[in-house]
Scaffold this active site. Structure first.
Site, short mmCIF file in Angstrom:
data_model
loop_
_atom_site.label_atom_id
_atom_site.label_comp_id
_atom_site.label_asym_id
_atom_site.label_seq_id
_atom_site.Cartn_x
_atom_site.Cartn_y
_atom_site.Cartn_z
N ARG A 40 0.86 -1.18 0.00
CA ARG A 40 0.00 0.00 0.00
C ARG A 40 0.90 1.24 0.00
NH1 ARG A 40 -2.33 -3.41 3.72
NH2 ARG A 40 -4.45 -4.07 3.19
N LYS A 63 -2.03 -0.22 7.89
CA LYS A 63 -3.47 -0.47 7.95
C LYS A 63 -3.83 -1.62 8.90
CE LYS A 63 -7.55 -1.41 5.21
NZ LYS A 63 -8.12 -1.66 3.88
N HIS A 128 -3.87 3.66 -5.09
CA HIS A 128 -4.14 2.22 -5.02
C HIS A 128 -3.92 1.52 -6.36
CE1 HIS A 128 -5.13 0.73 -1.15
NE2 HIS A 128 -5.99 -0.16 -1.58
N ARG A 131 -0.81 -0.81 -6.33
CA ARG A 131 -1.03 -2.11 -5.70
C ARG A 131 -1.90 -3.01 -6.58
NH1 ARG A 131 -1.31 -4.54 -0.31
NH2 ARG A 131 -3.37 -5.35 0.15
N HIS A 154 -6.19 -10.64 2.05
CA HIS A 154 -7.63 -10.61 1.85
C HIS A 154 -8.27 -11.85 2.47
CE1 HIS A 154 -7.35 -7.80 -1.91
NE2 HIS A 154 -7.28 -7.13 -0.78
N TYR A 163 -10.92 -7.05 -6.42
CA TYR A 163 -9.99 -5.96 -6.11
C TYR A 163 -9.05 -5.66 -7.28
CZ TYR A 163 -6.27 -3.44 -3.66
OH TYR A 163 -5.33 -2.50 -3.28
#
Length: 180
Positions: A40, A63, A128, A131, A154, A163
């Site tokens: 990230r 995160k 993002h 990533r 995930h 994603y």
């Protein structure tokens, strides 16, 4: 918040790399680090020169607060070796021009990416995107959604595929082939 997409076209990635290379070594390395690590942006910006001295990144994700070890790709290792030449271990990799040794912020990283996106006429891009671009190409090359799920931390393969835009690819293809 805008929904961002991965950069799917390898030629577009090459064009963006060339654009950054001609403008700014720092911005080029930010892009290359993002698309080759799957980290990230919040975990990329605080990296220091010392963090690149091994063949992997050993970070605590901002995160999730989880410790993570990510092996560097050979291309990233090579580029970083050149980039850090002459830099001190304590220096941030992506230094801001403001202050003595401060990293650029998330909003500056966004502006850097938006500038390149405008150059290549790309929409749906943000921090993002780096990533997601890594994830998209990792999956396309390996077809290993379970491994990518683990890299991204995930909870399910479905989340990972959605994603990185694989679901979107499938829907787009289905709509293009649809006839009544």
């Amino acid at each position: 918040m805008n929904f961002v997409q991965p950069i799917r076209d390898p030629e577009l990635i090459r064009t963006i790399k060339h654009y950054f290379k001609s403008k700014s070594e720092r911005n080029y390395m930010l892009f290359v680090t993002g698309i080759n690590s799957g980290l990230r942006i919040s975990d990329i910006l605080p990296l220091r020169v010392s963090d690149t001295k091994q063949s992997y990144f050993n970070i605590k994700e901002l995160k999730t607060n989880k410790q993570k070890r990510i092996e560097m790709t050979p291309a990233l290792k090579r580029e970083l070796r050149i980039y850090i030449d002459g830099k001190e271990d304590y220096e941030f990799l992506f230094k801001s021009r403001e202050g003595v040794n401060k990293p650029i912020g998330r909003s500056m990283a966004y502006k850097i990416l938006r500038e390149a996106a405008e150059y290549v006429d790309l929409e749906e891009i943000g921090t993002h995107t780096l990533r997601k671009t890594f994830g998209y190409h990792f999956y396309k090359q390996s077809k290993d959604v379970a491994m990518l799920q683990k890299i991204f931390n995930h909870s399910s393969p479905d989340i990972t595929l959605r994603y990185i835009g694989i679901d979107q690819d499938g829907m787009d293809k289905a709509m293009k082939n649809f006839k009544i």
